[in-house]
Design a protein around this motif. Structure first.
Motif, mmCIF file in Angstrom:
data_model
loop_
_atom_site.group_PDB
_atom_site.id
_atom_site.type_symbol
_atom_site.label_atom_id
_atom_site.label_comp_id
_atom_site.label_asym_id
_atom_site.label_seq_id
_atom_site.Cartn_x
_atom_site.Cartn_y
_atom_site.Cartn_z
ATOM 1 N N TYR A 1 -3.141 25.782 40.995
ATOM 2 C CA TYR A 1 -2.629 26.153 39.752
ATOM 3 C C TYR A 1 -4.021 26.505 38.835
ATOM 4 O O TYR A 1 -3.830 26.521 37.660
ATOM 5 C CB TYR A 1 -1.990 24.850 39.024
ATOM 6 C CG TYR A 1 -0.526 24.571 39.838
ATOM 7 C CD1 TYR A 1 0.575 25.621 39.790
ATOM 8 C CD2 TYR A 1 -0.389 23.767 40.805
ATOM 9 C CE1 TYR A 1 1.694 25.381 40.476
ATOM 10 C CE2 TYR A 1 0.676 23.537 41.535
ATOM 11 C CZ TYR A 1 1.759 24.389 41.468
ATOM 12 O OH TYR A 1 2.864 24.212 42.182
ATOM 13 N N TRP B 1 -2.619 31.691 44.311
ATOM 14 C CA TRP B 1 -1.673 32.255 43.023
ATOM 15 C C TRP B 1 -2.863 32.790 42.217
ATOM 16 O O TRP B 1 -4.114 32.078 42.020
ATOM 17 C CB TRP B 1 -0.968 30.920 42.354
ATOM 18 C CG TRP B 1 -0.532 31.397 40.966
ATOM 19 C CD1 TRP B 1 0.089 32.650 40.922
ATOM 20 C CD2 TRP B 1 -0.625 30.739 39.819
ATOM 21 N NE1 TRP B 1 0.649 32.794 39.451
ATOM 22 C CE2 TRP B 1 0.181 31.704 38.636
ATOM 23 C CE3 TRP B 1 -1.095 29.570 39.353
ATOM 24 C CZ2 TRP B 1 0.128 31.244 37.483
ATOM 25 C CZ3 TRP B 1 -0.970 29.305 37.946
ATOM 26 C CH2 TRP B 1 -0.121 30.269 37.267
ATOM 27 N N GLN C 1 9.242 26.158 40.675
ATOM 28 C CA GLN C 1 8.231 27.399 40.820
ATOM 29 C C GLN C 1 9.011 28.628 40.432
ATOM 30 O O GLN C 1 10.348 28.663 40.284
ATOM 31 C CB GLN C 1 8.338 27.423 42.322
ATOM 32 C CG GLN C 1 7.601 28.632 42.938
ATOM 33 C CD GLN C 1 7.791 28.654 44.514
ATOM 34 O OE1 GLN C 1 8.832 28.139 44.972
ATOM 35 N NE2 GLN C 1 6.806 29.520 45.297
ATOM 36 N N LEU D 1 4.517 32.284 41.954
ATOM 37 C CA LEU D 1 3.819 30.900 41.751
ATOM 38 C C LEU D 1 3.598 30.086 42.876
ATOM 39 O O LEU D 1 4.332 30.356 44.042
ATOM 40 C CB LEU D 1 4.517 30.038 40.846
ATOM 41 C CG LEU D 1 3.380 30.029 39.305
ATOM 42 C CD1 LEU D 1 3.721 31.512 38.565
ATOM 43 C CD2 LEU D 1 3.992 28.824 38.460
ATOM 44 N N ASN E 1 4.129 27.584 46.270
ATOM 45 C CA ASN E 1 4.963 26.722 46.688
ATOM 46 C C ASN E 1 4.955 25.157 46.259
ATOM 47 O O ASN E 1 3.824 24.864 46.588
ATOM 48 C CB ASN E 1 5.124 26.733 48.199
ATOM 49 C CG ASN E 1 6.021 26.056 48.789
ATOM 50 O OD1 ASN E 1 6.821 25.292 48.505
ATOM 51 N ND2 ASN E 1 6.361 26.599 49.969
ATOM 52 N N PRO E 2 5.763 24.846 45.663
ATOM 53 C CA PRO E 2 5.615 23.320 44.974
ATOM 54 C C PRO E 2 5.463 22.418 46.142
ATOM 55 O O PRO E 2 4.919 21.348 46.036
ATOM 56 C CB PRO E 2 6.793 23.066 44.569
ATOM 57 C CG PRO E 2 7.873 24.218 44.765
ATOM 58 C CD PRO E 2 7.169 25.258 45.319
#
Lengths: 219, 313
Positions: free
Chosen positions: A143, B308, A199, A203, A205-206
């Motif tokens: 992130y 990302w 998600q 974004l 993958n959690p």
């Protein structure tokens, strides 16, 4: 006789090299076994805190980021909280900082143990005072939450205003949000929001780090 | 997305492999695996630890606090769950053992058998570490492959053999180059080529998702294509491969020629077969193997894309 000796040595060599290579291979295969529980399931720590963000209510005023900066005095170049705007003026926004993950990759890779995950509320706190500035965490976090300041040569990031919280106050970002788009609370409670997800499209993958956030996407 | 690691890290990873490979070259030569009377028995030991130590110093310069609060660096030993911490231990141990071994070799003293093996284990660990450091990062699909440590170890062995050959050519009077050494290097370069094809093949096919494929594309057909095809594939792998194959044929022919002359004694013939000097073409190809190794590290670091990109739809 001489060739005999050679063969014996080379066989031993092959065996040893094979053993070492297998070891290196085993280390190289990172355990990416998928867990049965998804990121939407109950967090391991029942007291884990998390952010909740309602995309419908956000008006991109950026007061959350400003309040964060005012309170936490970001070091030059280090943005703890950002408000993203969707491509091609889609009017989709995302205010986000650190997700205080259940499996924080930053803490896993940090060689100097600058990160710790608080037991009482699962907040991931990073101590800039002991950071050596290797930037390994910047690659590890999906992130982009750990932020490097070229000015001070070290990482810093959102700590969920844990000191304010310890004194019974809300995190600065949440406290100033004029529309109630940004909230926080116990993740077990936040996850009960029926339309909440972990998600957005595009974004990470959690499953990677199990982020402690709930997003209510625009319908 | 901006990159966080730059040339200093590239060179550090490269030198880690180079030094480890140099140690293993002399270790192999000492054990007789690179043919009898190899000239590589010592030089690799001399250069191994200094090369790795120099790389480590570069790393310190790259750390945000390396020159500012260097006492914080002690803490690098703290997190046993971090591959970077493992690396600090591995490199420190390798530098110490490497220096002791080099000193004993220099003094012509018999080093304990175990010391040599421990050093070899640490050298292999050093080479593997440089790849493992990257391969455990799940948020960078291009790095997150079990092939990464394999690729780096093979490249470490190859570049280490090359740098030792080049330095030995100028510094070492004893021993000679021979066909065994040539064959080992030929198989290393061939193995690396195979590993590279598999790695980029899997990446491009999306084994690590679209971002991994995107990284691979930036290397194979994107902004890094010139470095990849020119420096790494052509100069670092194909050119040496051709030279080593030609050299191999040449060495075999001259060996046969010697056998055909019965007037020479056995020792004389084997000495002649193992031509005393490396041809200059082989030296040039050794140099280009080293350049290719550096190019490989640069490509891997610079083509890393995060899972990302920090944007939303």
């Amino acid at each position: 006789m001489d060739s005999m000796k050679n063969i014996i040595i080379s066989r031993r060599k092959v065996l040893k090299a094979g053993a070492v290579a297998t070891f290196a291979l085993a280390l190289g295969i990172s355990p990416t076994v998928l867990n049965a529980d998804t990121a939407q399931d109950a967090p391991k720590n029942p007291d884990q805190l998390g952010f909740m963000y309602d995309q419908e209510k956000c008006i991109n005023c950026k007061l959350c980021a400003k309040a964060c900066n005012d309170t936490n005095k970001w070091e030059e170049g280090a943005e703890w909280r950002r408000v993203l705007v969707g491509k091609e003026d889609s009017k989709n926004f995302l205010s986000y900082s650190c997700n205080h993950c259940e499996k924080p990759a930053c803490a896993q890779v940090c060689p100097v143990k600058a990160y710790r995950k608080r037991e009482e509320d699962g907040i991931v706190v990073q101590n800039p005072e002991v950071c050596v500035g290797c930037k390994y965490c910047m690659y590890a976090c999906p992130y982009h939450s750990p932020q490097f300041s070229p000015d001070t040569g070290r990482i810093s990031k959102c700590h969920f205003c844990y000191e304010r919280q310890d004194q019974g106050n809300k995190p600065a970002c949440v406290s100033v949000c004029p529309t109630g788009a940004l909230n926080y609370g116990k993740l077990t409670e936040l996850r009960k929001t029926s339309s909440g997800v972990a998600q957005l499209e595009g974004l990470p993958n959690p499953e990677l780090t199990k982020p402690s956030w709930v997003i209510i996407p625009k319908a | 997305m901006e990159m966080h690691w730059h040339w200093l890290i590239v060179i550090y990873l490269f030198l880690g492999g180079l030094g480890a490979g140099a140690y293993l070259t002399s270790f192999a030569a000492e054990k007789g695996w690179l043919g009898s009377n190899s000239r590589l028995k010592k030089v690799g030991y001399y250069i191994a630890a200094p090369i790795v130590a120099f790389g480590t110093v570069l790393l310190v310069f790259d750390l945000g606090q390396g020159l500012y609060k260097p006492w914080l660096l002690v803490r690098l030993l703290l997190n046993f769950g971090s591959v970077m911490t493992w690396g600090v231990y591995i490199l420190a141990a390798f530098i110490v053992v490497g220096l002791v071994k080099a000193f004993l070799v220099f003094k012509n003293k018999q080093a304990p058998e175990a010391l040599g093996w421990v050093g070899a284990g640490l050298a292999l660990a050093t080479g593997a570490y440089t790849g493992l450091l990257l391969s455990v990062i799940e948020a960078v699909p291009f790095w997150n492959s079990f092939m990464m440590p394999i690729l780096f170890v093979v490249s470490a062995l190859s570049t280490g053999l090359s740098v030792t050959t080049v330095v030995a050519h100028f510094m070492e009077k004893q021993g000679s180059a021979n066909i065994k050494e040539n064959q080992v290097h030929l198989s290393l370069v061939a193995a690396e080529l195979i590993v590279v094809v598999i790695f980029f093949g899997l990446m491009s096919l999306g084994a690590k998702g679209p971002v991994g494929a995107q990284s691979a594309a930036s290397v194979v057909s994107g902004p890094y294509a010139i470095v990849f095809w020119g420096y790494f594939i052509a100069l670092g792998l194909l050119f040496p491969l051709v030279v080593f194959v030609l050299e191999n044929i040449h060495l075999k022919q001259s060996a046969q020629k010697v056998v055909a002359e019965p007037s020479l004694t056995e020792t004389e013939s084997s000495a002649k077969a193992q031509s005393g000097h490396q041809s200059y073409l082989v030296l040039v190809s050794d140099f280009s193997v080293v350049v290719g190794g550096l190019a490989l590290r640069a490509l891997i670091i610079f083509a890393a894309l995060p899972i990302w990109d920090g944007t939303i739809l």
